[in-house]
Write a protein that holds these residues in place. Structure first.
Motif, PDB file in Angstrom:
ATOM      1  N   LYS A  29       1.524  -3.443  -5.167  1.00  9.41           N
ATOM      2  CA  LYS A  29       1.025  -2.227  -4.528  1.00  9.41           C
ATOM      3  C   LYS A  29       0.531  -2.547  -3.123  1.00  9.41           C
ATOM      4  O   LYS A  29       0.189  -3.686  -2.806  1.00  9.41           O
ATOM      5  CB  LYS A  29      -0.118  -1.615  -5.343  1.00  9.41           C
ATOM      6  CG  LYS A  29       0.244  -1.277  -6.780  1.00  9.41           C
ATOM      7  CD  LYS A  29       1.258  -0.147  -6.868  1.00  9.41           C
ATOM      8  CE  LYS A  29       1.532   0.246  -8.301  1.00  9.41           C
ATOM      9  NZ  LYS A  29       2.507   1.350  -8.404  1.00  9.41           N
ATOM     10  N   THR A  30       0.488  -1.530  -2.279  1.00 13.65           N
ATOM     11  CA  THR A  30      -0.019  -1.706  -0.926  1.00 13.65           C
ATOM     12  C   THR A  30      -1.110  -0.685  -0.638  1.00 13.65           C
ATOM     13  O   THR A  30      -1.198   0.353  -1.296  1.00 13.65           O
ATOM     14  CB  THR A  30       1.103  -1.544   0.112  1.00 13.65           C
ATOM     15  OG1 THR A  30       1.658  -0.231  -0.023  1.00 13.65           O
ATOM     16  CG2 THR A  30       2.200  -2.588  -0.088  1.00 13.65           C
ATOM     17  N   LEU A  31      -1.920  -0.992   0.335  1.00 15.08           N
ATOM     18  CA  LEU A  31      -2.987  -0.093   0.766  1.00 15.08           C
ATOM     19  C   LEU A  31      -2.744   0.259   2.224  1.00 15.08           C
ATOM     20  O   LEU A  31      -2.744  -0.623   3.092  1.00 15.08           O
ATOM     21  CB  LEU A  31      -4.358  -0.771   0.612  1.00 15.08           C
ATOM     22  CG  LEU A  31      -5.573   0.029   1.082  1.00 15.08           C
ATOM     23  CD1 LEU A  31      -5.768   1.244   0.187  1.00 15.08           C
ATOM     24  CD2 LEU A  31      -6.817  -0.839   1.050  1.00 15.08           C
ATOM     25  N   ALA A  32      -2.479   1.513   2.508  1.00 15.44           N
ATOM     26  CA  ALA A  32      -2.192   1.949   3.868  1.00 15.44           C
ATOM     27  C   ALA A  32      -3.436   2.574   4.473  1.00 15.44           C
ATOM     28  O   ALA A  32      -4.094   3.419   3.859  1.00 15.44           O
ATOM     29  CB  ALA A  32      -1.044   2.956   3.866  1.00 15.44           C
ATOM     30  N   PRO A  40      -5.320  -4.145  -3.808  1.00 15.85           N
ATOM     31  CA  PRO A  40      -4.394  -3.437  -4.704  1.00 15.85           C
ATOM     32  C   PRO A  40      -3.825  -4.385  -5.754  1.00 15.85           C
ATOM     33  O   PRO A  40      -3.777  -5.602  -5.556  1.00 15.85           O
ATOM     34  CB  PRO A  40      -3.295  -2.953  -3.753  1.00 15.85           C
ATOM     35  CG  PRO A  40      -3.877  -3.050  -2.385  1.00 15.85           C
ATOM     36  CD  PRO A  40      -4.864  -4.162  -2.425  1.00 15.85           C
TER      37      PRO A  40
END
Length: 364
Positions: free
Chosen positions: A14-17, A10
């Motif tokens: 930002k994060t990636l779940a 990301p």
């Protein structure tokens, strides 16, 4: 396909779940199957979509693989309301009623067909629509459909007293009302020769690489290709829309990278041959012919986010968009021209004229 994944990191901040999404059930369908005791395995597939979908345990994540063939057999009944307005409940028929978390994967639109049915008692003017008609598919929130031609789907004719009934929405596909996060997804399909009072080809949903061809409406309805019901529940991406007949070819859509053909028509002369009506954002689209288009306003009569970006259209369409009644802000990235070059598949011919080159060729 082999179970491995590559993730792009990301951007900053930002994060990636990630969450598990177990495909607990895999079933197979073959129209030519002859197994005495089909169980949905590759060796003993079901012969109808109905049999496979009824075998999916409630709430399970499942994939149904469908071999090439003409699936005009089996009729399912949708009991759940799919619309966003609480009117009288209605049970409607479809070849496939696809529940949440289930993907139905055909062998390709060129070889795999889901065929609806006329009401045999329908009046000629209703084009096969009536209470005994059969849609091609209804899709719950989170359902997936890919690799089919859906054709011959029909709905009931509806009642004038009920303005938003499930009975007359979506001849080819009727997806459950939802949001961008949970709407049903239709990919790599053809939706053709389907009829409804509203949304001849489809009603609600997200459509990627779908061709809407030769669909129509009845009884003064609208949205012969596809229709939503307010902003945020009808999205078309990389779609081709042509030869559909009836008022407001696409109604309440958001459009990205779509081509709308000049052969979309409507009866009479309503609103300057309306092609796009009450749209959300329209981005990087090619709009052929002298057609009108319009955006939406909110409850206070103020233009919301409707905007045309990076589109190519005729001078006549530009004139419609310039009118205050269009409720639309036209960004300066758009190009209006009297010379639109396209090939036989209605794809812009990049390099043929300055107008198409002004748009985003890579996105097309």
């Amino acid at each position: 396909a082999d179970g491995t994944f590559v993730f792009v990191a990301p951007s900053a901040g930002k994060t990636l779940a990630l969450a598990p999404n177990f495909n607990a059930v895999v079933l197979h369908v073959d129209r030519a199957a002859t197994a005495a005791e089909p169980d949905g395995t590759e060796a003993a597939p079901y012969a109808s979509l109905q049999a496979a979908l009824e075998a999916v345990p409630s709430g399970a994540f499942a994939t149904v693989y469908v071999k090439a063939g003409v699936y005009d057999n089996g009729t399912m009944t949708q009991m759940k309301r799919f619309g966003n307005i609480a009117t009288t409940a209605y049970t409607h028929k479809a070849r496939a009623v696809v529940p949440e978390n289930v993907s139905v994967v055909g062998a390709g639109a060129e070889t795999t067909f889901i065929v609806g049915a006329d009401d045999p008692s329908a009046e000629a003017a209703d084009k096969g629509c009536g209470p005994e008609a059969v849609r091609c598919a209804t899709l719950a929130q989170g359902a997936r459909l890919t690799g089919f031609t859906l054709t011959g789907g029909r709905t009931d004719v509806g009642t004038d007293a009920v303005n938003n009934g499930d009975d007359f929405h979506g001849g080819g596909v009727f997806a459950q009302y939802g949001t961008k996060a949970n709407l049903a997804l239709v990919t790599d399909c053809v939706i053709s020769n389907c009829v409804a009072r509203r949304g001849g080809g489809a009603f609600f949903g997200i459509y990627h690489r779908v061709r809407f061809l030769d669909n129509s409406i009845i009884r003064g309805g609208n949205g012969p290709a596809v229709r939503g019901d307010g902003n945020g529940n009808c999205f078309l991406v990389n779609c081709l829309i042509d030869r559909n007949e009836g008022y407001a070819t696409v109604y309440y859509p958001e459009l990205v990278n779509c081509t709308l053909g000049a052969d979309n028509t409507q009866g009479g002369n309503r609103n300057g041959m309306s092609l796009i009506r009450d749209a959300g954002d329209v981005r990087n689209c090619l709009i052929l012919g002298a057609k009108s288009a319009s955006g939406q306003t909110n409850a206070l009569g103020v233009v919301t986010h409707t905007k045309f970006y990076n589109c190519v259209f005729s001078l006549e369409t530009k004139a419609y968009l310039d009118q205050a009644s269009s409720k639309t802000y036209v960004d300066t990235s758009n190009t209006a021209t009297a010379d639109l070059a396209v090939d036989d598949g209605l794809v812009p011919v990049v390099g043929a004229n300055a107008a198409v080159d002004a748009a985003d060729a890579a996105a097309y």
